[in-house]
Design a protein around this motif. Structure first.
Motif, PDB file in Angstrom:
ATOM      1  N   VAL A  21      31.774  36.900  35.080  1.00  0.00           N
ATOM      2  CA  VAL A  21      31.726  38.064  34.192  1.00  0.00           C
ATOM      3  C   VAL A  21      32.321  39.295  34.874  1.00  0.00           C
ATOM      4  O   VAL A  21      33.107  40.041  34.266  1.00  0.00           O
ATOM      5  N   THR A  22      31.967  39.516  36.151  1.00  0.00           N
ATOM      6  CA  THR A  22      32.529  40.681  36.849  1.00  0.00           C
ATOM      7  C   THR A  22      34.043  40.541  36.997  1.00  0.00           C
ATOM      8  O   THR A  22      34.770  41.541  36.932  1.00  0.00           O
ATOM      9  N   GLY A  23      34.527  39.311  37.182  1.00  0.00           N
ATOM     10  CA  GLY A  23      35.965  39.109  37.243  1.00  0.00           C
ATOM     11  C   GLY A  23      36.647  39.507  35.947  1.00  0.00           C
ATOM     12  O   GLY A  23      37.687  40.180  35.958  1.00  0.00           O
ATOM     13  N   SER A  24      36.073  39.114  34.815  1.00  0.00           N
ATOM     14  CA  SER A  24      36.660  39.477  33.518  1.00  0.00           C
ATOM     15  C   SER A  24      36.583  40.984  33.284  1.00  0.00           C
ATOM     16  O   SER A  24      37.505  41.573  32.706  1.00  0.00           O
ATOM     17  N   VAL A  25      35.508  41.615  33.762  1.00  0.00           N
ATOM     18  CA  VAL A  25      35.381  43.071  33.623  1.00  0.00           C
ATOM     19  C   VAL A  25      36.465  43.779  34.427  1.00  0.00           C
ATOM     20  O   VAL A  25      37.175  44.663  33.915  1.00  0.00           O
ATOM     21  N   TYR A  26      36.626  43.419  35.689  1.00  0.00           N
ATOM     22  CA  TYR A  26      37.624  44.070  36.539  1.00  0.00           C
ATOM     23  C   TYR A  26      39.032  43.857  36.000  1.00  0.00           C
ATOM     24  O   TYR A  26      39.865  44.769  36.012  1.00  0.00           O
ATOM     25  N   HIS A  46      43.505  46.394  33.915  1.00  0.00           N
ATOM     26  CA  HIS A  46      44.708  45.898  33.236  1.00  0.00           C
ATOM     27  C   HIS A  46      45.546  45.021  34.158  1.00  0.00           C
ATOM     28  O   HIS A  46      46.781  45.106  34.166  1.00  0.00           O
ATOM     29  N   ASN A  47      44.887  44.198  34.941  1.00  0.00           N
ATOM     30  CA  ASN A  47      45.593  43.387  35.931  1.00  0.00           C
ATOM     31  C   ASN A  47      44.956  42.001  35.998  1.00  0.00           C
ATOM     32  O   ASN A  47      43.782  41.883  36.353  1.00  0.00           O
ATOM     33  N   PRO A  48      45.689  40.938  35.654  1.00  0.00           N
ATOM     34  CA  PRO A  48      45.113  39.589  35.662  1.00  0.00           C
ATOM     35  C   PRO A  48      44.876  39.022  37.056  1.00  0.00           C
ATOM     36  O   PRO A  48      44.304  37.943  37.182  1.00  0.00           O
ATOM     37  N   LEU A  49      45.333  39.723  38.106  1.00  0.00           N
ATOM     38  CA  LEU A  49      45.165  39.237  39.469  1.00  0.00           C
ATOM     39  C   LEU A  49      43.997  39.907  40.189  1.00  0.00           C
ATOM     40  O   LEU A  49      43.804  39.702  41.379  1.00  0.00           O
ATOM     41  N   VAL A  50      43.223  40.694  39.471  1.00  0.00           N
ATOM     42  CA  VAL A  50      42.084  41.405  40.071  1.00  0.00           C
ATOM     43  C   VAL A  50      40.873  40.484  40.094  1.00  0.00           C
ATOM     44  O   VAL A  50      40.633  39.728  39.154  1.00  0.00           O
ATOM     45  N   SER A  51      40.098  40.560  41.172  1.00  0.00           N
ATOM     46  CA  SER A  51      38.881  39.759  41.320  1.00  0.00           C
ATOM     47  C   SER A  51      37.727  40.654  41.745  1.00  0.00           C
ATOM     48  O   SER A  51      37.945  41.830  42.077  1.00  0.00           O
ATOM     49  N   PRO A  52      36.478  40.157  41.784  1.00  0.00           N
ATOM     50  CA  PRO A  52      35.324  41.007  42.092  1.00  0.00           C
ATOM     51  C   PRO A  52      35.348  41.699  43.453  1.00  0.00           C
ATOM     52  O   PRO A  52      34.600  42.640  43.661  1.00  0.00           O
ATOM     53  N   ASN A  53      36.170  41.242  44.372  1.00  0.00           N
ATOM     54  CA  ASN A  53      36.191  41.890  45.689  1.00  0.00           C
ATOM     55  C   ASN A  53      37.261  42.962  45.803  1.00  0.00           C
ATOM     56  O   ASN A  53      37.522  43.463  46.895  1.00  0.00           O
TER      57      ASN A  53
END
Length: 344
Positions: free
Chosen positions: A85-90, A95-102
């Motif tokens: 869920v945090t991955g989808s939020v970030y 606006h970046n599909p390469l963003v992750s929770p870290n």
């Protein structure tokens, strides 16, 4: 047109139902397998006794089921949902599909807090969790502060600030590893940060499950803002959304969930990057359906990875190794085939 939209919505809900069935199957399978295998009939009987409050037969099967297997699986499911869920939020708010929770340094900050707690408090669970939370929040606050000082007007400035903060906390973590006793303290720090559920108990479940459940509920209630912000800041502002405030709120709740996960299980990679892409490909980018899909897919993926980690060899493998081996090639496949639906 309305008939077509209803048909599409029904199709997406059908995928959600199938995913839920798969999760139930994987959940039951995870309860059975392990070095101490449990009979499927006994598992069903024990679950029925727990749900309806009837007396259960005590024994080795019961102890393995209730004190080892069940809390571990619940913790795996909670962490899988939180990271997904945090991955989808970030990915939506940046606006970046390469963003992750870290990306904002929260994982690095929380990991530093874990290592510091193990060194200065002789392994006190309370202090390890507390310091993980504190430094996870400090990392995000520092990211915001650096981004503001750089007078950044776009999210890329915040992402770059997050990379700086992650590097800083990783360097500080390396210092702690260097100062740690190589025979006593260092192995514990390294193994914890590599990620795993071998320490799972009802204590960990009671600690992080309420935080994750509350965080997911709040994020789901803000799903409309996520839909609007995923279109861009200008679009969101034109629709009357206070972009800065909403972004801070979403990042704050995500930070608490990630920090709780890192404190309990160490750093688990690739879940928050890969799962939102799969959910988006299956049901589209509408967060009303995509968030429930990530809540289901995250536990499915992480349960399978945990089953491999604890059964592949005689000694349990740190789960980040398994998720990296599976997640990296799969994400490469997504990039090559462009199956990242919802990003244009």
């Amino acid at each position: 047109m309305k008939e077509k939209e209803l048909k599409t919505k029904k199709h997406k809900m059908g995928k959600l139902e199938y995913s839920l069935i798969i999760l139930v199957v994987v959940f039951l399978f995870s309860l059975i397998i392990g070095r101490y295998s449990l009979d499927i009939k006994k598992v069903f009987n024990t679950l029925r006794q727990l749900i309806f409050g009837t007396k259960s037969v005590k024994g080795s099967d019961w102890r393995v089921f209730y004190y080892i297997r069940l809390p571990r699986i619940i913790l795996v499911m909670a962490v899988g949902s939180a990271l997904s869920v945090t991955g989808s939020v970030y990915q939506s708010i940046f606006h970046n599909p390469l963003v992750s929770p870290n990306i904002l340094g929260v994982s690095a900050g929380a990991g530093f807090g874990v290592a510091l707690g193990m060194l200065i408090t002789e392994g006190s669970i309370f202090w390890i969790y507390g310091l993980s939370f504190i430094f996870g929040v400090i990392a995000v606050a520092l990211t915001f502060f650096i981004s503001k000082l750089s007078q950044g007007q776009n999210v890329m400035k915040m992402v770059l600030a997050g990379i700086v903060v992650s590097s800083l906390f990783n360097a500080m973590l390396s210092i702690l590893k260097y100062l740690a006793d190589p025979l006593d303290e260092l192995p514990g720090i390294v193994f914890w940060l590599m990620g795993g559920f071998s320490r799972a108990s009802w204590q960990e479940v009671k600690f992080i499950l309420p935080l994750i459940v509350v965080g997911i509920i709040i994020i789901y209630l803000m799903r409309w803002y996520l839909n609007v912000m995923s279109m861009g800041d200008e679009e969101a502002i034109s629709m009357g959304v206070n972009v800065k405030l909403i972004r801070i709120l979403l990042i704050s709740f995500s930070t608490f969930m990630v920090a709780a996960s890192v404190a309990a299980t160490g750093q688990i990679t690739w879940i928050g990057l890969v799962i939102p892409h799969i959910a988006r490909y299956l049901v589209g980018s509408d967060h009303k359906i995509m968030i429930p899909q990530t809540i289901i897919l995250g536990p499915i993926f992480l349960l399978i990875m945990d089953n491999i980690a604890r059964t592949l060899t005689s000694a349990e493998i740190p789960i980040s190794i398994i998720t990296a081996f599976v997640g990296a090639p799969f994400f490469a496949y997504l990039l090559i085939t462009r199956k990242d639906s919802g990003w244009g």
